[in-house]
Design a protein around this motif. Sequence first.
Motif, PDB file in Angstrom:
ATOM      1  N   GLN A   1       0.824  -1.211   0.000  1.00  0.00           N
ATOM      2  CA  GLN A   1       0.000   0.000   0.000  1.00  0.00           C
ATOM      3  C   GLN A   1       0.862   1.267   0.000  1.00  0.00           C
ATOM      4  OE1 GLN A   1      -3.325  -0.451  -0.286  1.00  0.00           O
ATOM      5  NE2 GLN A   1      -2.885  -2.644  -0.227  1.00  0.00           N
ATOM      6  N   PHE A   2       2.057   1.183   0.610  1.00  0.00           N
ATOM      7  CA  PHE A   2       2.919   2.362   0.707  1.00  0.00           C
ATOM      8  C   PHE A   2       3.649   2.642  -0.605  1.00  0.00           C
ATOM      9  CE2 PHE A   2       2.217   0.891   4.974  1.00  0.00           C
ATOM     10  CZ  PHE A   2       2.021   2.060   5.679  1.00  0.00           C
ATOM     11  N   ILE A   3       3.729   1.642  -1.458  1.00  0.00           N
ATOM     12  CA  ILE A   3       4.268   1.853  -2.812  1.00  0.00           C
ATOM     13  C   ILE A   3       3.226   2.563  -3.660  1.00  0.00           C
ATOM     14  CG2 ILE A   3       5.099   0.697  -4.900  1.00  0.00           C
ATOM     15  CD1 ILE A   3       6.141  -1.564  -3.124  1.00  0.00           C
ATOM     16  N   ILE A   4       1.988   2.062  -3.626  1.00  0.00           N
ATOM     17  CA  ILE A   4       0.903   2.656  -4.409  1.00  0.00           C
ATOM     18  C   ILE A   4       0.617   4.078  -3.944  1.00  0.00           C
ATOM     19  CG2 ILE A   4      -1.553   2.438  -4.979  1.00  0.00           C
ATOM     20  CD1 ILE A   4      -1.226  -0.604  -4.576  1.00  0.00           C
ATOM     21  N   ALA A   5       0.677   4.315  -2.630  1.00  0.00           N
ATOM     22  CA  ALA A   5       0.343   5.628  -2.071  1.00  0.00           C
ATOM     23  C   ALA A   5       1.318   6.714  -2.487  1.00  0.00           C
ATOM     24  CB  ALA A   5       0.296   5.550  -0.540  1.00  0.00           C
ATOM     25  N   GLN A   6       2.491   6.334  -2.996  1.00  0.00           N
ATOM     26  CA  GLN A   6       3.459   7.314  -3.471  1.00  0.00           C
ATOM     27  C   GLN A   6       3.360   7.533  -4.980  1.00  0.00           C
ATOM     28  OE1 GLN A   6       7.439   7.184  -1.528  1.00  0.00           O
ATOM     29  NE2 GLN A   6       6.655   5.377  -0.457  1.00  0.00           N
ATOM     30  N   GLY A   7       2.310   6.954  -5.585  1.00  0.00           N
ATOM     31  CA  GLY A   7       2.084   7.153  -7.011  1.00  0.00           C
ATOM     32  C   GLY A   7       2.695   6.091  -7.892  1.00  0.00           C
ATOM     33  N   PHE A   8       3.242   5.025  -7.307  1.00  0.00           N
ATOM     34  CA  PHE A   8       3.907   3.971  -8.079  1.00  0.00           C
ATOM     35  C   PHE A   8       2.972   2.751  -8.198  1.00  0.00           C
ATOM     36  CE2 PHE A   8       7.232   6.761  -6.892  1.00  0.00           C
ATOM     37  CZ  PHE A   8       8.274   6.593  -7.789  1.00  0.00           C
ATOM     38  N   ALA A   9       1.841   2.969  -8.863  1.00  0.00           N
ATOM     39  CA  ALA A   9       0.843   1.909  -8.980  1.00  0.00           C
ATOM     40  C   ALA A   9       1.358   0.726  -9.786  1.00  0.00           C
ATOM     41  CB  ALA A   9      -0.434   2.456  -9.611  1.00  0.00           C
ATOM     42  N   ASN A  10       2.179   0.996 -10.797  1.00  0.00           N
ATOM     43  CA  ASN A  10       2.703  -0.101 -11.622  1.00  0.00           C
ATOM     44  C   ASN A  10       3.604  -1.029 -10.819  1.00  0.00           C
ATOM     45  OD1 ASN A  10       1.381   0.648 -13.971  1.00  0.00           O
ATOM     46  ND2 ASN A  10       3.022   2.005 -14.637  1.00  0.00           N
ATOM     47  N   ALA A  11       4.429  -0.448  -9.959  1.00  0.00           N
ATOM     48  CA  ALA A  11       5.286  -1.276  -9.110  1.00  0.00           C
ATOM     49  C   ALA A  11       4.444  -2.095  -8.130  1.00  0.00           C
ATOM     50  CB  ALA A  11       6.280  -0.395  -8.342  1.00  0.00           C
ATOM     51  N   GLY A  12       3.378  -1.474  -7.611  1.00  0.00           N
ATOM     52  CA  GLY A  12       2.475  -2.205  -6.730  1.00  0.00           C
ATOM     53  C   GLY A  12       1.807  -3.360  -7.444  1.00  0.00           C
TER      54      GLY A  12
ATOM     55  N   CYS B   1       9.507 -10.227  -0.938  1.00  0.00           N
ATOM     56  CA  CYS B   1      10.881  -9.839  -1.271  1.00  0.00           C
ATOM     57  C   CYS B   1      10.902  -8.665  -2.249  1.00  0.00           C
ATOM     58  CB  CYS B   1      11.639 -11.029  -1.858  1.00  0.00           C
ATOM     59  SG  CYS B   1      12.040 -12.309  -0.649  1.00  0.00           S
ATOM     60  N   TYR B   2      10.007  -8.696  -3.220  1.00  0.00           N
ATOM     61  CA  TYR B   2       9.945  -7.598  -4.196  1.00  0.00           C
ATOM     62  C   TYR B   2       9.523  -6.292  -3.520  1.00  0.00           C
ATOM     63  CZ  TYR B   2       8.508  -4.814  -8.223  1.00  0.00           C
ATOM     64  OH  TYR B   2       8.367  -3.804  -9.141  1.00  0.00           O
ATOM     65  N   VAL B   3       8.503  -6.370  -2.653  1.00  0.00           N
ATOM     66  CA  VAL B   3       8.019  -5.182  -1.956  1.00  0.00           C
ATOM     67  C   VAL B   3       9.121  -4.569  -1.096  1.00  0.00           C
ATOM     68  CG1 VAL B   3       6.467  -4.400  -0.117  1.00  0.00           C
ATOM     69  CG2 VAL B   3       5.583  -5.816  -1.973  1.00  0.00           C
ATOM     70  N   LEU B   4       9.850  -5.401  -0.371  1.00  0.00           N
ATOM     71  CA  LEU B   4      10.928  -4.889   0.483  1.00  0.00           C
ATOM     72  C   LEU B   4      12.063  -4.297  -0.339  1.00  0.00           C
ATOM     73  CD1 LEU B   4      11.083  -7.687   3.220  1.00  0.00           C
ATOM     74  CD2 LEU B   4      10.160  -5.375   3.438  1.00  0.00           C
ATOM     75  N   ARG B   5      12.347  -4.905  -1.483  1.00  0.00           N
ATOM     76  CA  ARG B   5      13.403  -4.355  -2.346  1.00  0.00           C
ATOM     77  C   ARG B   5      13.039  -2.948  -2.823  1.00  0.00           C
ATOM     78  NH1 ARG B   5      14.925  -3.916  -7.676  1.00  0.00           N
ATOM     79  NH2 ARG B   5      12.996  -4.835  -8.476  1.00  0.00           N
ATOM     80  N   ILE B   6      11.771  -2.739  -3.173  1.00  0.00           N
ATOM     81  CA  ILE B   6      11.326  -1.416  -3.619  1.00  0.00           C
ATOM     82  C   ILE B   6      11.365  -0.406  -2.469  1.00  0.00           C
ATOM     83  CG2 ILE B   6       9.356  -0.091  -4.484  1.00  0.00           C
ATOM     84  CD1 ILE B   6      10.596  -1.743  -6.641  1.00  0.00           C
ATOM     85  N   LEU B   7      10.873  -0.802  -1.302  1.00  0.00           N
ATOM     86  CA  LEU B   7      10.759   0.131  -0.186  1.00  0.00           C
ATOM     87  C   LEU B   7      12.096   0.431   0.492  1.00  0.00           C
ATOM     88  CD1 LEU B   7       7.415  -1.053   1.460  1.00  0.00           C
ATOM     89  CD2 LEU B   7       7.836   1.116   0.296  1.00  0.00           C
ATOM     90  N   PHE B   8      13.085  -0.437   0.312  1.00  0.00           N
ATOM     91  CA  PHE B   8      14.426  -0.149   0.826  1.00  0.00           C
ATOM     92  C   PHE B   8      15.321   0.480  -0.241  1.00  0.00           C
ATOM     93  CE2 PHE B   8      13.477  -3.225   4.281  1.00  0.00           C
ATOM     94  CZ  PHE B   8      13.917  -2.470   5.358  1.00  0.00           C
ATOM     95  N   GLY B   9      14.846   0.513  -1.487  1.00  0.00           N
ATOM     96  CA  GLY B   9      15.644   1.042  -2.589  1.00  0.00           C
ATOM     97  C   GLY B   9      15.596   2.560  -2.666  1.00  0.00           C
ATOM     98  N   ARG B  10      16.069   3.088  -3.778  1.00  0.00           N
ATOM     99  CA  ARG B  10      16.174   4.540  -3.929  1.00  0.00           C
ATOM    100  C   ARG B  10      15.151   5.119  -4.902  1.00  0.00           C
ATOM    101  NH1 ARG B  10      20.539   6.679  -1.590  1.00  0.00           N
ATOM    102  NH2 ARG B  10      22.175   5.276  -0.861  1.00  0.00           N
ATOM    103  N   GLN B  11      14.243   4.281  -5.398  1.00  0.00           N
ATOM    104  CA  GLN B  11      13.283   4.746  -6.389  1.00  0.00           C
ATOM    105  C   GLN B  11      12.192   5.617  -5.782  1.00  0.00           C
ATOM    106  OE1 GLN B  11      11.388   1.576  -8.513  1.00  0.00           O
ATOM    107  NE2 GLN B  11      10.320   2.920  -9.940  1.00  0.00           N
ATOM    108  N   LEU B  12      11.774   5.319  -4.549  1.00  0.00           N
ATOM    109  CA  LEU B  12      10.650   6.012  -3.928  1.00  0.00           C
ATOM    110  C   LEU B  12      11.094   7.245  -3.142  1.00  0.00           C
ATOM    111  CD1 LEU B  12       8.538   3.040  -2.506  1.00  0.00           C
ATOM    112  CD2 LEU B  12       8.512   4.018  -4.784  1.00  0.00           C
TER     113      LEU B  12
END
Length: 463
Positions: A161-172, A214-225
């Motif tokens: 939900q925290f990926i989508i809430a930042q406007g990254f719906a495709n990653a979600g 694993c994918y969700v954690l990689r995105i949320l710990f990465g530098r994209q968001l």
Amino acid sequence: MKKRTKHQNDLGNDPVLPLVLRLAIPSMIGQFVNVLYSVVDRMYIGHIPLIGDQALAGVGVTGPIVTLISSFAFWVGIGGAPLMSIRMGEKRHHQAEQVLANSFVMILVMAVILMGISYLFKTPLLLAFGASVETLPYADSYMSAVLTGTVFSLIANGLNQFIIAQGFANAGMKSVIIGAVSNIILDPIFIYLLDLGVAGAAWATVLSQLFSACYVLRILFGRQLPVRITFRGYSLRTMLIILKIGLAPFLILAFDNILIITLNTVLQQAGGERGDMLVASFTIVQSFMMLITTPLGGITGGTQAILGYNYGARQVDRIREAQRWIIRVAVIFCTVMFVLAQIVPQVFVALFSNSPQTMEFCTWAIRVYTLGIIPLAVQYAVVDGFTGMGIVRMSLPLSFLRKLNFFICVFAFAALGGAEAIFYAEPVIDVLAGICSGIIYFTVYQSILRKRELSSPAAEKAG
């Protein structure tokens, strides 16, 4: 920075309709694919030679219990993500990070506690909630395996939900697709090739949830968001605010599953010798309903970021325009699904069972159960709209009233018309909930927005 701008939607400035579609459609698709977790499991289980119908009834009993556990992820995710969006709209980046950090910790703690409690009370719960002597071994086998993946399930569902809430719906959407596709591939391998039966379906689900997590954690710990997971700023006050905002959607999901458990129990008791058949049939009907309500929640939940961000930024006109389009998209989706439910339900039923008796009953039941789904779209949009703006005092009563009325109708219809009459409870309540939500939208909702537009940022307390 260039990479971030390329993939992020500007929640405060992009044209509203394209923005709604860019968030709603990937979220809807992602949640539609997410349904495949349970639907594919049930489809393969229903076709296991000799034991298919009994195994399907057993897994049907576990479904709402497992989903009830998963709803705790949405309590934190749908509670924290809108709050994070509001803080982003208010340009308070540090507090947005604090919300995410606290949500991450809560999800981990909840996962451990829920898994332990569920293991302790697994068998009595299954017996109390609709399992018979014949179906208990299958229910126990499935639930024992799937509970081991509780932490993966909560991370994948809650933190996405925290990926989508930042406007990254495709990653979600990708995180959900990774899990669903993995489950589709692994199910026949574990069930048939490795001959693990019902437990194999559960282990396929656990591994699929691990891949998504694993994918969700990689995105949320990465530098994209813009807002990433950090290990600081833990605050009991922040946690309580998150839980308060997420309480309404959590209760929606929790009561949905409690009601399904209740329905299984009532069907088992009211059905007599047909109890197992009715529970298996309701499992199929509920699977079809999930193809409607889960993507519908993707539309209304995936677009909460627009409402939350602009509520924080006090851009009320954008909220009004976005909400109108969200309702329209939700109604269009439910209309399409209503037509399919009335015309070709037998095609869906055939995926689960070859029994003529089950086919005939489920075809009728799906047509009845989905009669009120178009008004239900309004209920979802209005309740999730309030939640997205953090207005729990409105979203919670609307949600609770629908569930309470449904609970009452289940027992009343069963007493008056027997087991089959229970299936009419859903459309009756959906129509009433849609009417009530429509009235609230044109009165209270608009009044709240006017007050927000006139309020001063300096008049509010920070945090």
